[in-house]
Structure formats: C-alpha cells, structure tokens
Write a protein that holds these residues in place. Structure first.
Motif, PDB file in Angstrom:
ATOM      1  N   TYR A 180      62.432 -42.924 -45.879  1.00  0.00           N
ATOM      2  CA  TYR A 180      62.735 -41.521 -45.610  1.00  0.00           C
ATOM      3  C   TYR A 180      63.073 -40.723 -46.864  1.00  0.00           C
ATOM      4  O   TYR A 180      63.523 -39.589 -46.766  1.00  0.00           O
ATOM      5  CB  TYR A 180      63.884 -41.425 -44.608  1.00  0.00           C
ATOM      6  N   SER A 181      62.854 -41.288 -48.054  1.00  0.00           N
ATOM      7  CA  SER A 181      63.023 -40.547 -49.302  1.00  0.00           C
ATOM      8  C   SER A 181      61.650 -40.124 -49.816  1.00  0.00           C
ATOM      9  O   SER A 181      60.687 -40.880 -49.711  1.00  0.00           O
ATOM     10  CB  SER A 181      63.722 -41.412 -50.360  1.00  0.00           C
ATOM     11  N   PHE A 182      61.573 -38.919 -50.352  1.00  0.00           N
ATOM     12  CA  PHE A 182      60.306 -38.478 -50.931  1.00  0.00           C
ATOM     13  C   PHE A 182      60.576 -37.450 -52.020  1.00  0.00           C
ATOM     14  O   PHE A 182      61.688 -36.940 -52.171  1.00  0.00           O
ATOM     15  CB  PHE A 182      59.352 -37.917 -49.864  1.00  0.00           C
ATOM     16  N   ILE A 183      59.544 -37.156 -52.813  1.00  0.00           N
ATOM     17  CA  ILE A 183      59.671 -36.304 -54.002  1.00  0.00           C
ATOM     18  C   ILE A 183      58.700 -35.132 -53.889  1.00  0.00           C
ATOM     19  O   ILE A 183      57.560 -35.284 -53.444  1.00  0.00           O
ATOM     20  CB  ILE A 183      59.385 -37.111 -55.278  1.00  0.00           C
ATOM     21  N   LEU A 184      59.160 -33.943 -54.306  1.00  0.00           N
ATOM     22  CA  LEU A 184      58.326 -32.752 -54.380  1.00  0.00           C
ATOM     23  C   LEU A 184      58.246 -32.310 -55.836  1.00  0.00           C
ATOM     24  O   LEU A 184      59.272 -32.233 -56.517  1.00  0.00           O
ATOM     25  CB  LEU A 184      58.900 -31.625 -53.524  1.00  0.00           C
ATOM     26  N   ASN A 185      57.037 -32.027 -56.321  1.00  0.00           N
ATOM     27  CA  ASN A 185      56.828 -31.623 -57.711  1.00  0.00           C
ATOM     28  C   ASN A 185      56.220 -30.235 -57.789  1.00  0.00           C
ATOM     29  O   ASN A 185      55.396 -29.856 -56.942  1.00  0.00           O
ATOM     30  CB  ASN A 185      55.889 -32.613 -58.423  1.00  0.00           C
ATOM     31  N   ALA A 186      56.621 -29.473 -58.804  1.00  0.00           N
ATOM     32  CA  ALA A 186      56.004 -28.179 -59.054  1.00  0.00           C
ATOM     33  C   ALA A 186      54.519 -28.364 -59.338  1.00  0.00           C
ATOM     34  O   ALA A 186      54.120 -29.286 -60.051  1.00  0.00           O
ATOM     35  CB  ALA A 186      56.695 -27.491 -60.227  1.00  0.00           C
ATOM     36  N   GLY A 187      53.688 -27.508 -58.760  1.00  0.00           N
ATOM     37  CA  GLY A 187      52.243 -27.615 -58.907  1.00  0.00           C
ATOM     38  C   GLY A 187      51.576 -28.468 -57.853  1.00  0.00           C
ATOM     39  O   GLY A 187      50.345 -28.501 -57.742  1.00  0.00           O
ATOM     40  N   GLU A 188      52.379 -29.147 -57.034  1.00  0.00           N
ATOM     41  CA  GLU A 188      51.848 -30.008 -55.974  1.00  0.00           C
ATOM     42  C   GLU A 188      51.406 -29.169 -54.776  1.00  0.00           C
ATOM     43  O   GLU A 188      52.011 -28.146 -54.450  1.00  0.00           O
ATOM     44  CB  GLU A 188      52.935 -30.995 -55.558  1.00  0.00           C
ATOM     45  N   THR A 189      50.358 -29.618 -54.120  1.00  0.00           N
ATOM     46  CA  THR A 189      49.884 -28.958 -52.906  1.00  0.00           C
ATOM     47  C   THR A 189      50.526 -29.612 -51.685  1.00  0.00           C
ATOM     48  O   THR A 189      50.524 -30.834 -51.563  1.00  0.00           O
ATOM     49  CB  THR A 189      48.351 -29.050 -52.784  1.00  0.00           C
ATOM     50  N   ILE A 190      51.104 -28.794 -50.806  1.00  0.00           N
ATOM     51  CA  ILE A 190      51.775 -29.322 -49.616  1.00  0.00           C
ATOM     52  C   ILE A 190      51.327 -28.550 -48.386  1.00  0.00           C
ATOM     53  O   ILE A 190      50.844 -27.415 -48.472  1.00  0.00           O
ATOM     54  CB  ILE A 190      53.317 -29.236 -49.738  1.00  0.00           C
TER      55      ILE A 190
END
Length: 216
Positions: A87-97
């Motif tokens: 249940y842990s995850f990472i979001l990065n700038a420039g990533e498409t979501i």
C-alpha cells in the motif's frame, strides 16, 4: 540496527531526545505508543499513527540506525512488512497519472477524501489540483496537473493553505495500520458477524465500515 525497549513511554521519548543530541550522525527513531486504553471508543491520534508507520517503513528499508519503543507498545500486533510494500507508492513530477486510478489507490490505502486537507491521511481533488497529506510527512503536498501529467509538486501550510517549496517526489505510506480495501472490509464484516452477538445492522461501526467509512 539496534532496537531498544524502555519501561515507559516517557523514558522512550527522553532516550530518543538524548540520543539525537549525543549521536547527531545516527538516524534515531521513536516508535510511539497509541496512547489509548483497551476498549476506548476512539482511535489513536493521526500524528501518532503517522509517526509509527514512518518508523516501520524506515526500519524495514534499513534507513534508521536505532528504534526506541516502550515495551508495552512492542507487545501489540503490528502490520506485516508486505502490508507496507503493498500500500506504499511514489508520485514523481513529470509522471503521467489517471485521476480515478489515483483515487482508488488512495482509498485502498485508507486515505480519506475531504474538502480541505489539514491532517495526515487526507486528500482532496479539485479539478487539476490534488492535495495529499501523506502519513509520515511533516507537511502536506499540492500537485498541479497539466492534463494527466504531474506538473509541479509543492508543500503547503495546512493552516494558511499557502505553498512553501517545490519538490520532485512524494512517497505515500498507507493511512492506517490495517488494510481498508474491499477484501479487508469483507473480512471485517464476516468476523464481526461471527464474533459479536446480536443484529450487526444495528451497529454503527459495522454499518460505517461496510460503506467504506472508518469512524474514530
């Protein structure tokens, strides 16, 4: 890695503060108590849960040198390590979501949708702006979307709602020490009916959790 047990919560806090002074180059973490008694009808404070989950994550990934805990706290059951990984995850700038997929991830991780983010474990989506207050984080984050791409990520003050500084990555831990996805809710409903006598429909907790709401 050293794990230290103390007799009381106050001793654990004092030892943590002292070690951080005398060992400034070491990563010292406190594993705090819930500070609630058995059968009390309210949950531990979100800041405590946030610190506990951060400590579990850091120790599991070898990012701390010493963990200090009251012995009574260490006797309680803890989530398994694969729970944090799942249940842990990472979001990065420039990533498409995909916004809907992100909402599902946050809901499965136990985050609560609110109109304004002020506490750990909350998120808010307003058009192309997403506010998230991750567990284990000192400040909440504001994500600016350009279509489906993460444009900017900034920290912001939960009191004034003003941005502070820009970052590139957010790490999100689960919002609770227990799972809250559909399978977990179904397991709770089944165990509740087997364990608690009487009509479960008359229980406020049973009804709330059945609809995906987790009351304090």
């Amino acid at each position: 890695f050293v794990f230290v047990l103390t007799k009381t919560a106050s001793e654990a806090q004092r030892l943590t503060n002292e070690l951080r002074i005398f060992c400034p180059n070491k990563k010292i973490r406190l594993f705090p108590d819930w500070e609630t008694l058995p059968y009390e009808r309210f949950s531990p404070h979100l800041d405590l849960i946030s610190e506990r989950l951060e400590t579990l994550y850091q120790s599991h990934n070898g990012k701390c040198d010493c963990v200090i805990s009251p012995i009574a706290t260490a006797l309680n059951r803890l989530p398994p390590t694969d729970y944090l990984d799942k249940y842990s995850f990472i979001l990065n700038a420039g990533e498409t979501i995909e916004t809907q997929r992100l909402k599902n991830q946050l809901r499965n991780a136990g985050y609560q949708h609110v109109s304004q983010v002020v506490s750990p474990g909350e998120y808010c989506i307003r058009g192309g702006v997403i506010d998230i207050y991750p567990m284990g984080s000192v400040l909440p984050y504001r994500i600016d979307l350009f279509d489906n791409e993460i444009g900017k990520i900034r920290t912001f003050d939960p009191d004034t709602q003003r941005g502070i500084y820009q970052i590139k990555t957010i790490r999100l831990l689960p919002a609770r020490e227990f799972p809250t996805d559909a399978n977990a809710v179904q397991a709770f409903r089944s165990n509740f009916r087997e364990t608690i006598p009487g009509d479960p429909v008359k229980s406020k907790i049973y009804k709330n959790i059945s609809t995906g709401s987790f009351p304090p």
